[in-house]
Write an enzyme that holds these catalytic residues in place. Structure first.
Site, PDB file in Angstrom:
ATOM      1  N   HIS A   1      13.948  -8.168   0.623  1.00  0.00           N
ATOM      2  CA  HIS A   1      13.488  -8.411   1.610  1.00  0.00           C
ATOM      3  C   HIS A   1      12.677  -9.285   2.216  1.00  0.00           C
ATOM      4  O   HIS A   1      11.532 -10.081   1.530  1.00  0.00           O
ATOM      5  CB  HIS A   1      12.178  -7.105   1.965  1.00  0.00           C
TER       6      HIS A   1
ATOM      7  N   HIS B   1       3.718  -3.960  -8.828  1.00  0.00           N
ATOM      8  CA  HIS B   1       3.975  -2.745  -7.646  1.00  0.00           C
ATOM      9  C   HIS B   1       6.138  -3.593  -8.027  1.00  0.00           C
ATOM     10  O   HIS B   1       6.806  -3.271  -8.075  1.00  0.00           O
ATOM     11  CB  HIS B   1       3.925  -2.549  -6.855  1.00  0.00           C
TER      12      HIS B   1
ATOM     13  N   THR C   1       7.993  -0.052   3.717  1.00  0.00           N
ATOM     14  CA  THR C   1       8.470   1.118   2.674  1.00  0.00           C
ATOM     15  C   THR C   1       7.231   1.636   1.542  1.00  0.00           C
ATOM     16  O   THR C   1       8.117   1.941   0.706  1.00  0.00           O
ATOM     17  CB  THR C   1       9.916   0.466   2.091  1.00  0.00           C
ATOM     18  N   THR C   2       6.518   0.830   1.486  1.00  0.00           N
ATOM     19  CA  THR C   2       5.614   0.714   0.494  1.00  0.00           C
ATOM     20  C   THR C   2       4.189   1.640   1.305  1.00  0.00           C
ATOM     21  O   THR C   2       4.002   0.627   2.659  1.00  0.00           O
ATOM     22  CB  THR C   2       4.488  -0.459   0.005  1.00  0.00           C
TER      23      THR C   2
END
Length: 307
Positions: free
Chosen positions: A141, A89, A224-225
């Site tokens: 991040h 990802h 955020t995932t």
């Protein structure tokens, strides 16, 4: 015919239940072979929560907060060896727990876990958070958890268990040489599950020494995932880091777990739902302060028309 339909529905349900093949919009373009951001809630109920990330920050609506003092960094200058992993990802670099942060109105120290990126396509727009609707080229991040926890899974059960430092990237005509060790290593992790070891790197390499680290936005949100757990204290630094177009485009050479080009690895912005975004410096109130001073001056200055 009916049996085929039942098997198809069953397969779809299994994908949703397992959550193993969630994906970004750039993967879910045709065939619907993975679970895109609009239905992540079927994978984890947290993804349908009210306090999700990322968000669009409207600067005229942020409030200055004097408690948002500068961060104190420990271990950011020290070189380490870390695994760089393509997890299907994104690409992330594992960090030693000796890297820590405190200050910034964090109640306790937090230790580093990993750093990862979100990007667009060939250097195009790709940040997760946006500022006044503007999407930057990339977003980094640096993920931390409270010192008391051993694993991220433990921290995610705490509403303030995770602290993420977010950095925006902007295209420059010049190459940022400090990022070369990371970018040169990307060719070794092109495919999902590939990994390599980076040696002699430090977090200081990725954060320019001249960067003003006192200016940042703060709000409370989520991963955020998936699982999208709402356990994150977000600190997003205002000043962007500069990379050349070629450096930014290098991330687009990676591949998702399904073999497709790893591009546009960002979740669409989520509603604030009444949350307040704060700012670490009071410059948002400078205009109103100046106007107040001018009004006082006018009040105590004899009018020219009275002479």
């Amino acid at each position: 015919m009916l049996l085929s339909f039942v098997l198809l529905v069953f397969a779809s349900l299994m994908r949703i239940i397992s959550g193993a093949d969630w994906c970004y919009l750039s993967q879910d373009v045709c065939g619907h072979t993975c679970t895109g951001p609009d239905v992540w809630g079927a994978i984890s109920h947290h993804c349908s929560g009210r306090f999700q990330s990322p968000v669009n920050i409207v600067t005229r609506k942020v409030l200055p907060d004097g408690r948002l003092t500068p961060f104190h960094f420990t271990g950011h200058q020290k070189a380490f060896r870390g695994r760089l992993i393509n997890n299907g990802h994104t690409v992330h670099l594992e960090l030693p727990s000796s890297i820590k942060i405190k200050g910034g109105n964090l109640a306790v120290p937090y230790k580093a876990v990993q750093v990862h990126m979100h990007w667009g396509k060939d250097g195009g727009p790709g940040s997760e958070h946006t500022i006044d609707g503007e999407q930057y080229s990339m977003e980094m991040h640096i993920v931390h958890i409270k010192e008391e926890y051993d694993f991220v899974s433990q921290a995610l059960k705490d509403p303030m268990g995770v602290a993420v430092l977010g950095f925006f990237f902007q295209e420059s005509e010049f190459t940022n040489k400090k990022f070369d060790p990371l970018i040169n290593a990307l060719k070794y992790v092109t495919r999902s599950s590939n990994s390599t070891t980076l040696g002699g790197v430090s977090l200081e390499m990725f954060i320019p020494p001249h960067m003003d680290m006192t200016k940042y936005f703060r709000y409370y949100g989520s991963l955020t995932t998936p699982s999208c757990a709402e356990a994150v204290i977000w600190s997003l630094f205002e000043n962007p880091i500069l990379l050349s177009r070629k450096q930014l485009a290098a991330f687009s050479q990676l591949q998702f777990s399904n073999g497709k080009q790893m591009v546009r690895t960002y979740r669409p912005v989520q509603p604030l739902n009444g949350r307040q975004v704060y700012y670490s410096r009071g410059h948002v109130g400078v205009v109103s302060t100046v106007l107040l001073i001018l009004s006082l001056v006018v009040s105590y200055t004899p009018s020219l028309y009275n002479s």
